[in-house]
Design a protein around this motif. Sequence first.
Motif, PDB file in Angstrom:
ATOM      1  N   ALA A  91       1.946  -1.323   6.289  1.00  0.00           N
ATOM      2  CA  ALA A  91       1.773  -0.429   5.146  1.00  0.00           C
ATOM      3  C   ALA A  91       1.388   0.974   5.602  1.00  0.00           C
ATOM      4  O   ALA A  91       1.879   1.972   5.058  1.00  0.00           O
ATOM      5  N   LEU A 166      -2.347  -0.056  -2.228  1.00  0.00           N
ATOM      6  CA  LEU A 166      -1.371  -0.999  -1.675  1.00  0.00           C
ATOM      7  C   LEU A 166      -2.146  -2.266  -1.330  1.00  0.00           C
ATOM      8  O   LEU A 166      -3.014  -2.255  -0.457  1.00  0.00           O
ATOM      9  N   VAL A 625       1.928  -5.051  -0.903  1.00  0.00           N
ATOM     10  CA  VAL A 625       2.555  -4.812   0.397  1.00  0.00           C
ATOM     11  C   VAL A 625       3.630  -5.854   0.661  1.00  0.00           C
ATOM     12  O   VAL A 625       4.654  -5.567   1.295  1.00  0.00           O
TER      13      VAL A 625
END
Length: 689
Positions: A91, A166, A625
């Motif tokens: 990520a 995220l 993610v």
Amino acid sequence: MNGTLLFDPLLPISLIVAVGILAFAVVSFALWRWLSGWWLRALASACLVLALLNPALQQENRTPLSDIVIVVVDESASQSVGDRPDQNATALANVEAELARLENIEARIVTVGDGEGDAGTQLMTALSEAMAEEPQGRIAGAILITDGRLHDAERVPNMPAPLHALITGQPNDWDRRLTISNAPAFAILGEQVTLTLRVEDQGAAPDNTGFVPLEVSIDGDAPLAFEIRLNEDIEIPIELPHGGMNVLQFTVPTEDGELTDRNNTAVVQINSVRDRLRVLLVSGEPHAGERTWRNLLKADAAVDLVHFTILRPPEKQDGVPVNELSLIAFPTRELFLEKIDDFDLIIFDRYRRRGILPSAYLENIVQYVADGGAVLVSAGPEYGGAESIYRSPLGIILPGNPTARVYEEGYKPIITDLGARHPVTEGLDTGRQPIEDDTPSWGRWFRLVDVDVPDSATVIMQGLDDRPLLALERIGEGRVALMTSDQSWLWDRGYEGGGPQSELLRRLAHWMMKEPELEEEALWVEPTGQRMRIVRRTLAETTPDVTITLPNGDTSVVDLEEVSPGRFETLWDGPEMGLYRLTDGIETSVIALGPTAPREFEQTIATDAVLELATDATGGGALLVSDGDIDLRSVRPGRPAVGRGWLGITPRDAYITDDIRVASILPAWAYLILSALLMIGAWLREGRR
């Protein structure tokens, strides 16, 4: 380049307003009279007012500044389970690539570990600190890479741009954890204590509504096995085995597919104390020190005292039968046969054999000691005579065979070398400066019964000519002590300065009742945060190294230094929270540093629920993610900043001013000429008419 119109009035605003009103009145009068030059007069007046306002043009040379996006990466303990470390890296690489693709964007990367102690994940604190280091006018957004399990959600900063998250983890993650919701810090020795615990599954757990195994270990001993129901509060009654600190460890086995086993274990430390210490005091005859024992024991609110005194002096012989000497029958059978096990300590104070206690009862006391009881004998001259309690069945357990010699002369009690290490007499002479011959400065005693002490006994105090004064011995599971003088009351009365009589007798009584802090051979730990003070008390002059077993199974060996006679210590920092086992090959101990399942592992299933309010308030959002890479886009302030597979940042158009120039629009003479021309034009027009 940027231009701005400014005004720098030549007169106070109030005067300029007055001039404007006057000019307006003149123009209005001209219009009312239908003068053909009224509009020229109005323009002339406007020029005069504008001249007084002194308009100027400000020009700035500006250099555009880049926008800043703060990226906070959660690297706390809960982010170390499963494939979350790889998701974190993926990520972060995705976000950095997207930011690099956008123009005029700078990234600020901040990593967050575990908070101090057991504070958990301080994600918002880290974001606030990062924002404080940057100009607010340049922050175009913030992105959190986390599992959503933060512990400072209330510290959300005031965001000038969208906040996004995220979320790591997988949709099929599940975990099993053990929690203890009710555990007392103290418990009564010999009574059951009830603990409430729960084993529950979180996340996408497999269907299981049955029972799961549970192991309970006390002080690192072999565990006891139970079966408890899953996802229900369970009450478990436990009776603590000994006084002092008891460390209880509860464990459920790890199942396949669990995120982590760090929350499958819980440790509880319970200090076990005696409810009441039951003491039986048998005084053989009246004497000056009899009340000393009674006052000492009655002063302790935790002591239940039963005191039996034979008031008839031994020299009075008138032939009265023993069973007729008391007004009420002494309950010897009840005390020494039926309820003897209820007592923690039996004290014989100058007791002599007179037929009151049959030999069968004294034999029962011998068995009581072997089974874990305690007997203390405070001896006077009678101990060396024919009626000595030693010449009874108790003689086989007493640590002193009288030689029939009784010394009646002054001496100062001395702590032996071994006594300086023994917890009963350790440090008793602290604070009292020795006199020239190295004897303590406390007062003298004037009586001593000579005895022969067996090798199995420990002499911790000496009297006249180094003869035994206080001897201790262990018999089976029990303990026996013999004080060969009845003169301790002199210290209590302050004779020749007195002495630590109360402290000596208190320690002696509590050692015999097996109080943990007075054990002469002991290993224990005093924790402070992640640091532990390891203490070893021993009668030996040296002690072996201590082996420490860490929660993960690794071992570490430390050596101890002698800090006082019989006491060895060292400081050691534990690298992680959890249960530690210590042993030197003789003594063992267990200690828990912090919770075994830290706050990071209370909730391990990733979620965006905790961050939802914070992200929604700024127009941001949360993406998984596991759904793949995301796109970053520039959006105008106030527009939606999140969508399917993309997140938005808001450009701030920040700049720095390099140069400023200010110039008047017209010089003063130009205003004057223009006004004059306009007024002349008005005069000519009206004059021609």
